[in-house]
Scaffold this active site. Structure first.
Site, mmCIF file in Angstrom:
data_model
loop_
_atom_site.group_PDB
_atom_site.id
_atom_site.type_symbol
_atom_site.label_atom_id
_atom_site.label_comp_id
_atom_site.label_asym_id
_atom_site.label_seq_id
_atom_site.Cartn_x
_atom_site.Cartn_y
_atom_site.Cartn_z
ATOM 1 N N CYS A 1 -79.891 24.998 52.100
ATOM 2 C CA CYS A 1 -79.464 25.811 53.241
ATOM 3 C C CYS A 1 -79.681 27.310 53.021
ATOM 4 O O CYS A 1 -79.090 27.900 52.107
ATOM 5 C CB CYS A 1 -77.984 25.538 53.497
ATOM 6 S SG CYS A 1 -77.258 26.619 54.733
ATOM 7 N N TRP B 1 -72.168 16.523 55.373
ATOM 8 C CA TRP B 1 -72.335 16.833 53.950
ATOM 9 C C TRP B 1 -71.278 16.077 53.123
ATOM 10 O O TRP B 1 -70.168 15.869 53.586
ATOM 11 C CB TRP B 1 -72.197 18.327 53.703
ATOM 12 C CG TRP B 1 -73.210 19.178 54.401
ATOM 13 C CD1 TRP B 1 -72.963 20.091 55.395
ATOM 14 C CD2 TRP B 1 -74.627 19.216 54.173
ATOM 15 N NE1 TRP B 1 -74.139 20.684 55.784
ATOM 16 C CE2 TRP B 1 -75.191 20.178 55.065
ATOM 17 C CE3 TRP B 1 -75.500 18.529 53.316
ATOM 18 C CZ2 TRP B 1 -76.553 20.462 55.119
ATOM 19 C CZ3 TRP B 1 -76.861 18.823 53.360
ATOM 20 C CH2 TRP B 1 -77.376 19.770 54.240
ATOM 21 N N VAL C 1 -69.641 20.423 61.013
ATOM 22 C CA VAL C 1 -69.314 20.436 59.579
ATOM 23 C C VAL C 1 -70.463 21.106 58.849
ATOM 24 O O VAL C 1 -71.452 20.472 58.503
ATOM 25 C CB VAL C 1 -69.091 19.000 59.064
ATOM 26 C CG1 VAL C 1 -68.894 18.998 57.559
ATOM 27 C CG2 VAL C 1 -67.902 18.364 59.767
ATOM 28 N N VAL D 1 -72.211 24.054 56.005
ATOM 29 C CA VAL D 1 -72.161 24.907 54.816
ATOM 30 C C VAL D 1 -72.893 26.207 55.181
ATOM 31 O O VAL D 1 -73.715 26.184 56.097
ATOM 32 C CB VAL D 1 -72.868 24.255 53.598
ATOM 33 C CG1 VAL D 1 -72.048 23.147 52.977
ATOM 34 C CG2 VAL D 1 -74.288 23.782 53.954
ATOM 35 N N TYR E 1 -87.522 28.571 62.873
ATOM 36 C CA TYR E 1 -87.317 27.163 63.244
ATOM 37 C C TYR E 1 -87.690 26.955 64.711
ATOM 38 O O TYR E 1 -88.339 25.970 65.071
ATOM 39 C CB TYR E 1 -85.880 26.753 62.938
ATOM 40 C CG TYR E 1 -85.565 26.913 61.466
ATOM 41 C CD1 TYR E 1 -84.772 27.973 61.008
ATOM 42 C CD2 TYR E 1 -86.144 26.069 60.512
ATOM 43 C CE1 TYR E 1 -84.546 28.165 59.653
ATOM 44 C CE2 TYR E 1 -85.924 26.256 59.151
ATOM 45 C CZ TYR E 1 -85.123 27.311 58.733
ATOM 46 O OH TYR E 1 -84.920 27.511 57.384
HETATM 47 N N1 LIG Z 1 -72.727 29.343 59.502
HETATM 48 C C1 LIG Z 1 -74.029 29.784 59.621
HETATM 49 C C2 LIG Z 1 -75.069 28.740 59.777
HETATM 50 C C3 LIG Z 1 -74.847 27.630 58.802
HETATM 51 C C4 LIG Z 1 -75.698 26.426 59.047
HETATM 52 O O1 LIG Z 1 -76.370 26.324 60.071
HETATM 53 N N2 LIG Z 1 -75.645 25.483 58.085
HETATM 54 C C5 LIG Z 1 -76.407 24.263 58.196
HETATM 55 C C6 LIG Z 1 -77.255 24.006 56.972
HETATM 56 S S1 LIG Z 1 -78.441 25.229 56.713
HETATM 57 C C7 LIG Z 1 -75.448 23.083 58.282
HETATM 58 O O2 LIG Z 1 -74.532 22.957 57.507
HETATM 59 N N3 LIG Z 1 -75.727 22.168 59.206
HETATM 60 C C8 LIG Z 1 -74.955 20.948 59.264
HETATM 61 C C9 LIG Z 1 -75.819 19.816 58.819
HETATM 62 O O3 LIG Z 1 -77.039 19.998 58.896
HETATM 63 O O4 LIG Z 1 -75.279 18.761 58.386
HETATM 64 C C10 LIG Z 1 -74.011 30.920 60.600
HETATM 65 O O5 LIG Z 1 -72.960 31.562 60.622
HETATM 66 O O6 LIG Z 1 -75.034 31.171 61.222
#
Ligand SMILES: N[C@@H](CCC(=O)N[C@@H](CS)C(=O)NCC(=O)O)C(=O)O
Length: 306
Positions: free
Chosen positions: A64, A97, A129, A131, A193
Site C-alpha cells: 500500500c 486485511w 477496512v 490500511v 490508477y
Molecule cells: N486512507 C488513505 C487511503 C488508504 C487506502 O486506500 N488503503 C488501501 C490499500 S492501499 C486499502 O486498505 N484498501 C482496502 C483493501 O484494499 O482491502 C487515504 O486517506 O487516502
C-alpha cells in the site's frame, strides 16, 4: 518462516472462492466519509489523544503506497521507538486485511482480522477496512485512518519525544507542501490508477498524469527536492507512487514507455531510494505485477546540489 508461540492467532489463508473479493463499501446513503476516522494527536490532549511513547500503534500494508508514506515519515520523524508498527498480510479476501504467519500476529490486540480493530472502535462497523490505521492503546480505539493527518501528526506532534532525522513538515514550507499535495494527490497519487481505466476518463487521467510528470521533471532539473532544500512530505507523497509506477500501473507500458523518459524525475526517484527510510520500507515483490520488468533502481543518480 519465523516461529510463533502456539498461542499466536492467525487468520485462515485468503480464500476468495469462500469469502469473495474484498469490496470497498459504497452505500450512496452512507453519511460517513470513506476514511471515517480522523482523530488528531494534540499537545494539550483536547482531542483526547496526547503524544506519548508507546501509546500508539500503526497497522500498515507493504503493497500500500499510503501505508508506505506513513512508514517513511515515522522513520524520518525519529518515531521508531515511539510509535510501534506491524504489517497485515499482503493477501486478502472478502474479510479484508488479516494477520498471518508471513508478517506475524497482531502484536497489540491479538486479532486475526483488521476489521476487528475497526469493530473494537465502533460496534457494528460496516465501513472501509483500510490500511494504514493508527490505533491507541490507551483508549483501545482507532485514532485515524486518514493518511494526511496521521503523517502530519507524526511529523509535528512528537518533537519533544523524538530526534527527527529531518523535519519533513517544516513550518516555513507547509503552505507550499499542502499546495503541491492539492495538485499531486489527484493528478499522480490517485491519477496513476485512474489512468489505467478504459475510455475517455482513463485517457484524460493519463494525459493529466504525464503532464504532471513533465512539470515535475522540469522542476527537478535544477533542484534536488520538491520544496526547499531538504526532504519533505511532498517528496515522500510523490515517491511512493513513482516506485510502484513501472512495476504496477505502467507494468505493460500502457501509460508511457517508462519513468526513465523523464530523466530528472527518474534520477530524483533513484536518489531517494538511497535514503534508508525509503529503501527499508520498500518490498518490490509485494507490488510488482506478474511479468513486469523492474527498472534498475540502483543505477547511480546525478542530482543538483540541495
Ligand atoms: N486512507 C488513505 C487511503 C488508504 C487506502 O486506500 N488503503 C488501501 C490499500 S492501499 C486499502 O486498505 N484498501 C482496502 C483493501 O484494499 O482491502 C487515504 O486517506 O487516502
Amino acid at each position: 518462516m519465523p516461529r510463533y508461540s502456539r498461542f499466536s492467532r492467525f487468520a485462515s489463508p485468503a480464500n476468495t472462492s469462500r469469502y469473495g473479493e474484498y469490496r470497498v463499501p459504497c452505500d450512496a446513503d452512507d453519511p460517513h466519509p470513506l476514511f471515517r476516522f480522523t482523530g488528531r494527536i494534540t499537545d494539550d490532549g483536547r482531542s483526547g489523544f496526547t503524544p506519548r511513547v508507546g501509546r500508539y500503534h500503526l497497522y500498515a500494508g507493504w503493497p500500500c503506497p499510503w501505508s508506505q508514506r506513513v512508514a517513511i515519515t515515522r522513520i524520518l520523524a525519529g518515531l521508531t521507538d515511539v510509535v510501534t508498527l506491524s504489517y497485515v498480510d499482503n493477501e486478502r479476501d472478502g474479510r479484508g486485511w488479516a494477520f498471518r504467519q508471513r508478517y506475524g500476529p497482531d502484536p497489540v490486540n491479538g486479532f486475526t482480522l483488521l476489521r476487528e480493530v475497526y469493530e473494537a472502535t465502533e460496534e457494528g462497523f460496516d465501513g472501509h477496512v483500510s490500511v494504514p490505521v493508527l490505533w491507541d492503546r490507551a483508549t483501545a480505539s482507532v485514532v485515524s485512518n486518514d493518511v494526511r493527518t496521521i503523517e502530519i501528526d507524526f511529523a509535528t506532534r512528537f518533537r519533544h519525544l523524538a530526534d527527527p532525522v529531518v523535519d519533513v513538515y517544516p513550518e516555513r514550507h507547509r503552505a507550499e507542501i499542502d499546495e503541491i499535495d492539492a495538485w499531486l494527490g489527484p493528478a499522480v497519487n490517485d491519477g496513476v490508477y485512474a489512468a489505467t481505466r478504459p475510455g475517455s476518463a482513463g485517457a484524460h487521467a493519463r494525459d493529466r498524469l504525464l503532464a504532471a510528470f513533465a512539470e515535475l521533471d522540469r522542476r527537478l532539473a535544477a533542484r534536488r527536492y520538491l520544496v526547499g532544500s531538504t526532504l519533505t512530505e511532498a517528496d515522500i507523497r510523490l515517491w511512493v507512487t513513482l516506485v510502484r509506477y513501472d512495476v504496477g500501473p505502467n507494468a505493460h507500458r500502457t501509460l508511457n514507455p517508462g519513468l526513465h523518459t523523464f530523466p530528472n524525475l527518474w534520477s530524483y526517484a533513484r536518489d531517494l531510494y538511497t535514503v534508508p527510510a525509503f529503501r527499508e520500507t520498500t518490498d518490490f515483490a509485494t507490488f510488482t505485477v506478474p511479468g513486469a520488468t523492474r527498472p534498475d533502481w540502483l543505477a547511480p543518480a546525478t542530482r543538483p546540489p540541495a
